[in-house]
Design an enzyme around this catalytic site. Structure first.
Site, mmCIF file in Angstrom:
data_model
loop_
_atom_site.group_PDB
_atom_site.id
_atom_site.type_symbol
_atom_site.label_atom_id
_atom_site.label_comp_id
_atom_site.label_asym_id
_atom_site.label_seq_id
_atom_site.Cartn_x
_atom_site.Cartn_y
_atom_site.Cartn_z
ATOM 1 N N GLU B 56 -28.922 19.420 21.165
ATOM 2 C CA GLU B 56 -28.379 19.649 19.821
ATOM 3 C C GLU B 56 -27.194 20.611 19.824
ATOM 4 O O GLU B 56 -26.268 20.486 19.021
ATOM 5 C CB GLU B 56 -29.475 20.192 18.886
ATOM 6 C CG GLU B 56 -30.612 19.205 18.616
ATOM 7 C CD GLU B 56 -31.603 19.096 19.766
ATOM 8 O OE1 GLU B 56 -31.581 19.961 20.666
ATOM 9 O OE2 GLU B 56 -32.400 18.133 19.771
ATOM 10 N N PHE B 81 -34.221 21.362 13.792
ATOM 11 C CA PHE B 81 -33.491 21.488 15.065
ATOM 12 C C PHE B 81 -32.011 21.795 14.817
ATOM 13 O O PHE B 81 -31.399 22.581 15.538
ATOM 14 C CB PHE B 81 -33.632 20.219 15.904
ATOM 15 C CG PHE B 81 -35.067 19.854 16.187
ATOM 16 C CD1 PHE B 81 -35.987 20.835 16.527
ATOM 17 C CD2 PHE B 81 -35.493 18.545 16.105
ATOM 18 C CE1 PHE B 81 -37.314 20.514 16.776
ATOM 19 C CE2 PHE B 81 -36.821 18.213 16.351
ATOM 20 C CZ PHE B 81 -37.737 19.198 16.686
ATOM 21 N N ARG B 165 -37.598 12.238 4.633
ATOM 22 C CA ARG B 165 -37.798 10.981 5.358
ATOM 23 C C ARG B 165 -38.704 9.997 4.607
ATOM 24 O O ARG B 165 -38.835 8.848 5.000
ATOM 25 C CB ARG B 165 -38.313 11.223 6.771
ATOM 26 C CG ARG B 165 -39.740 11.657 6.902
ATOM 27 C CD ARG B 165 -40.085 11.932 8.376
ATOM 28 N NE ARG B 165 -40.482 10.736 9.100
ATOM 29 C CZ ARG B 165 -39.999 10.380 10.287
ATOM 30 N NH1 ARG B 165 -39.079 11.104 10.887
ATOM 31 N NH2 ARG B 165 -40.423 9.303 10.896
#
Lengths: 279, 318
Positions: B56, B81, B165
């Site tokens: 990342e 993240f 999500r």
């Protein structure tokens, strides 16, 4: 290959950069003398020989890019930018003054000619890769040069970028490792040995070269050779001396970030003037 | 405009539509493209979807380089993240440098209910909001997500877009234009003002229905843009009732509740209650609803908070 006149010209430029660095450290100013002076020849060859760039048009679309990932060596880059004419040389002595454009670490939003914000170590190679990929997407041939410190190689992100650059065949990306073998608190080999860095870059899929990082001719040759490499990125390991050109600071970790005393400052000015005239 | 009720689907489809019109748009993923819906970009424009693998930090800094090269990178990962693992890369490369990078914090809050605390984010808005130059947007549903995606693509500068999500009820008016920084009043009411964002907007509207049956009129505002906050709108909506509740799927420290409190700091006599995560990490659960209920991110919790602020308020005689 550089001819004698070109080599002399670059050596003189390097001496001027060292003089500028010394002037930027007029007591009681504290600054990164060690890493700035180890980078001088590399920065000199890039700005005065290798890179396509135009100080009158800093955003020129066809320019090559230089990213000082070891942002603490900003003084070397500031000196080069001033000598190129990106901003007046008189600005240099005002580095780090409150409200002034020359920050302790490079800031593209404040200083003309700076291409990326660096200084938090380990990020510049990734930024350079992004730029390189952008040019590849556009089918352009601009090159991206990133100067990385050997101490900086301890940052994990360097190796993330190394892996990605090889995977994406970024042959328009060149990493130059300023291997002065010292980090802020002492010799890298003693603090936490980074081992055989040559093999590491090779294993990550890079074309690796090694040069004397204070020999402008050797650096220019390596950078020209890098142009011939295709399908993979190039890492040039430049062996340097931290504090190069300033005997009181050479090879001494204590001058990673320090103030000069009055005597050292006078010596620095005198020696760099002699270097300029000597060539 | 998409009719999907899943925000991440709406996001992915909108990004592809935008990318068809604007060649500068590129997408980056760190081995989560199936979750982030970066896979839709990959299917449509494989050369403009850059897989950065599970790295990342490198991904964010590469995006900075792409932005310097004139691209408009949309960077995808889970919210936790992106905001945590790559924080310093965002701080220096994106925020300080004002890079035109769009950070898409997917599977945010508790919406990745099964994976537990490591994959859930209760602190991302606080982190992103504290960065100078950063715009922070938390859409309420798929409609607003799609519209916000369009808006951030044409806005020049760093943006953090927080996505859910799971399927969410549609609450954002289809006909309304989304403007970064605007507060959307979705329901009028004179007794108490609820400022909500994300999944909590639909729950606040539910709470307003419940309270309406008891004669309490609740004003519900969707504060999707947490930063820059429309302070004037927040103050004006708060003063209309004098009783304020904030509701967010985030730690009560540093998120929407904090932002609203900061905006109201100069207003005397306003009582505020927070509905949010009470300074705790999440955990695994078998359903999103179970987890939201466990942490009191429910319509009922909003009702209770409204009752509480009203009990202190002199403006409602009951």
């Amino acid at each position: 290959m550089l001819d004698v006149a070109e080599e002399k010209h670059l050596r003189r430029k390097a001496a001027q950069l060292r003089r500028d660095i010394a002037e930027m450290l007029e007591p009681p100013k504290v600054g990164h003398l060690g890493g700035s002076s180890s980078s001088v020849e590399i920065v000199t060859v890039l700005y005065f020989y290798k890179m396509r760039h135009n100080p009158k048009e800093p955003q020129w679309a066809e320019r090559d890019h230089f990213i000082m990932s070891k942002g603490h060596s900003a003084l070397a880059q500031y000196a080069a930018l001033a000598e190129c004419g990106y901003f007046p040389r008189q600005d240099l002595r005002h580095n780090k003054e409150l409200g002034f454009h020359l920050q302790g670490h490079p800031d593209m939003r404040k200083t003309v000619g700076i291409e990326a914000n660096t200084g938090s170590l380990g990020q510049g190679l990734s930024v350079g890769l992004g730029l390189a990929l952008s040019h590849k997407l556009d089918g352009q041939s601009n090159k991206v040069y990133v100067l990385v410190g050997d101490g900086e190689l301890a940052e994990g992100q360097i190796w993330e970028a190394a892996m990605a650059a090889a995977a994406y065949k970024a042959d328009n990306l060149v990493a130059i490792i300023d291997r002065n073998r010292l980090q802020a608190t002492g010799p890298i080999s003693e603090r936490m040995d980074s081992g055989d860095i040559q093999s590491k870059w090779q294993a990550f899929g890079w074309e690796v070269m090694e040069v004397d990082g204070h020999d402008v001719k050797a650096i220019a040759y390596a950078l020209d050779e890098a142009d011939k490499v295709s399908e993979r990125p190039v890492a040039i390991i430049a062996n340097t001396i931290k504090g190069k050109g300033f005997p009181f600071a050479e090879g001494k970790a204590a001058f990673h970030n320090a103030a000069l005393n009055a005597e050292q400052y006078q010596e620095a000015l005198l020696l760099t003037e002699q270097m300029i005239e000597g060539d | 405009m998409t009719r999907a009720i899943n925000p991440r689907e709406a996001y992915g489809q909108t990004l592809v539509t935008l990318a068809e019109k604007d060649k500068r748009i590129v997408a980056l993923d760190a081995d989560l493209s199936k979750s982030t819906k970066g896979d839709l970009m990959e299917a449509r424009f494989p050369e403009r979807h850059i897989e950065m693998s599970i790295a990342e930090q490198n991904m964010v800094s590469v995006a900075v380089g792409l932005a310097l090269g004139g691209k408009i990178p949309f960077v995808h990962s889970f919210a936790v993240f992106l905001s945590g693992r790559a924080y310093d890369q965002i701080r220096v490369g994106v925020a300080l440098a004002k890079a035109n990078v769009k950070l898409i914090g997917s599977s945010s809050g508790f919406s990745d209910y099964g994976d537990g605390a490591t994959h859930q984010s209760v602190e991302d808005v606080a982190i992103m909001r504290s960065l100078p130059n950063m715009t922070v947007i938390v859409p309420a549903d798929a409609t607003e997500t799609a519209k916000a995606t369009e808006a951030i693509a044409s806005y020049r500068g760093p943006v953090y877009l927080k996505l859910n999500r799971n399927d969410l009820p549609l609450v954002f008016p289809e006909e309304k234009e989304f403007i970064i920084g605007k507060v959307y009043q979705l329901r009028q009411g004179r007794h108490v003002t609820v400022f909500a964002n994300g999944v909590m907007v639909s729950r606040a509207l539910e709470a307003a229905e419940v309270l309406a049956r008891r004669g309490i009129e609740v004003s519900v505002a969707d504060v999707s843009t947490v930063k820059p906050l429309d302070t004037q709108a927040v103050v004006s909506l708060a003063l209309q009732t004098g009783a304020v509740v904030t509701a967010e799927e985030h730690n009560i420290i540093g998120g929407l509740g904090s932002a609203v409190s900061e905006a109201l700091r100069a207003e005397a006599g306003i009582r505020i209650e927070f509905v949010g995560v009470n300074d705790m990490f999440g955990q695994s659960a078998l359903s999103y609803q179970d987890l939201l209920s466990h942490y009191h991110l429910t319509a009922e919790a909003v009702v209770q908070a409204c009752d509480k602020v009203l009990a202190y308020s002199s403006r409602v005689v009951r």
